[in-house]
Each structure stands twice: as C-alpha cells, then as structure tokens.
Design an enzyme around this catalytic site. Structure first.
Site, mmCIF file in Angstrom:
data_model
loop_
_atom_site.group_PDB
_atom_site.id
_atom_site.type_symbol
_atom_site.label_atom_id
_atom_site.label_comp_id
_atom_site.label_asym_id
_atom_site.label_seq_id
_atom_site.Cartn_x
_atom_site.Cartn_y
_atom_site.Cartn_z
ATOM 1 N N HIS A 87 -23.716 63.458 54.908
ATOM 2 C CA HIS A 87 -22.610 64.390 54.696
ATOM 3 C C HIS A 87 -21.304 63.707 55.079
ATOM 4 O O HIS A 87 -21.228 62.995 56.069
ATOM 5 C CB HIS A 87 -22.794 65.649 55.563
ATOM 6 C CG HIS A 87 -23.839 66.559 55.027
ATOM 7 N ND1 HIS A 87 -23.580 67.512 54.071
ATOM 8 C CD2 HIS A 87 -25.160 66.645 55.286
ATOM 9 C CE1 HIS A 87 -24.690 68.150 53.768
ATOM 10 N NE2 HIS A 87 -25.672 67.641 54.501
ATOM 11 N N ALA A 135 -41.180 51.201 65.466
ATOM 12 C CA ALA A 135 -41.060 52.619 65.780
ATOM 13 C C ALA A 135 -39.669 52.916 66.331
ATOM 14 O O ALA A 135 -39.108 52.128 67.101
ATOM 15 C CB ALA A 135 -42.126 53.018 66.792
ATOM 16 N N LYS A 155 -32.198 45.387 64.525
ATOM 17 C CA LYS A 155 -31.859 43.962 64.443
ATOM 18 C C LYS A 155 -33.157 43.183 64.264
ATOM 19 O O LYS A 155 -34.227 43.620 64.692
ATOM 20 C CB LYS A 155 -31.160 43.510 65.726
ATOM 21 C CG LYS A 155 -29.807 44.169 65.937
ATOM 22 C CD LYS A 155 -29.104 43.572 67.136
ATOM 23 C CE LYS A 155 -27.785 44.170 67.481
ATOM 24 N NZ LYS A 155 -27.008 44.854 66.561
#
Length: 172
Positions: A87, A135, A155
């Site tokens: 948005h 994760a 990264k």
C-alpha cells in the site's frame, strides 16, 4: 490447471483466472492466493504461475497486481508470504487504505529453491535457482543462484562453491 495437483482444506483462491498451476503442485491447508484485478478504480492484470512439482506449505499467501512466477520443484515451508506490491503511504492526508498500491515489479522464484518458515518475499525480487531463504527472512533484494540468505533485511550468508562442492560462508 496442471494435472495431478492437490490442495488442502480451506484454500482461498480469488480471481482463479489469474492462476496457472503446472503438474504435480501441492498446496497446503489455509493457503491464500490473492491476485488483485482492481483497487481504488485502477485495473491490474496479475498472473501467478506455480511450476511443476512445487510444494506450498500451510498458511502461505501470494498477493499480486503484476506477477509472481515460481519455478519447478520449489519448496515452501509454512507461513511464507510472497507479494509484488504494497500500500502507498506518501499522502499523509489520506488513510493508507485509500492510497494507490505501489510496486517495484513482479517476483520471480527460480527452480529448486527452498523458502523457510515465515519468510517474506517482497516486490521486485528475483531469487536465483537452487537458493535457500532462511526462516523469518525478509527478502527485499535479488538473491543470486546457489545462495543462502537470512535476516531482515535478508543478506547472503552462504554460497555454493562448484570447485569444492560445498556451501561456504559468504565473503563480501
């Protein structure tokens, strides 16, 4: 839709004409596919393509105004979110829900990738083949092939070395 694909219970599919599943795709329970064709009067033509042999875990969500392309044999753990938009928030005089959608472009996830539990893939990202997203990682930039990324923002932490045939710690 491809052959021999299955979906778990309570899968939500909006605008099914925008979805293209290849053969042997599995979709876990409570997955959510949300290609957006119109928002605040703007029309979009999204396309979500899921490659052959891909497995989508429980409660994954896919949101697109342009496109999400997922290659072959990609593995999604649970609670992964992939989106090609967000948005807008630039006009502080309007509620965010009344502002246009913004995007850095479509998302591409190449063949043989693994996306870890609760990872996020954001707009404009291209993940190269045979890569792993750890994760809870939030991927905001492209991931080269044969890389492992982790963190927020994600990264590179390891890359595959074809000379030693091992995953090695990434050295900048």
């Amino acid at each position: 839709m491809g052959k021999h694909w299955n979906k778990g219970k309570y899968v939500t599919i909006q605008n099914p004409q925008c979805l293209f599943f290849r053969d042997n795709v599995s979709i876990g329970k409570y997955a959510y596919f949300m290609p957006c064709c119109k928002f605040l009067g703007t029309e979009y033509h999204p396309k979500i393509t899921i490659g052959e042999g891909t497995w989508i875990g429980i409660r994954n969500s896919f949101a697109a105004i342009y496109g999400i392309t997922i290659g072959r044999n990609v593995l999604f753990a649970g609670y992964v979110h992939v989106t090609d938009h967000s948005h807008g928030y630039e006009d502080v005089t309007k509620p965010i829900s009344k502002q246009p959608l913004i995007s850095k472009g479509p998302v591409v996830i190449e063949d043989n990738c693994w996306l870890g539990f609760n990872s996020e893939i954001l707009s404009g990202v291209h993940i190269g083949r045979n890569s792993v997203v750890a994760a809870h990682a939030v991927v905001t930039k492209d991931v080269p092939p044969y890389s492992i990324v982790a963190g927020n923002p994600a990264k590179i932490v390891k890359q595959y070395n074809f000379e030693t045939h091992e995953w090695e710690k990434y050295k900048k």
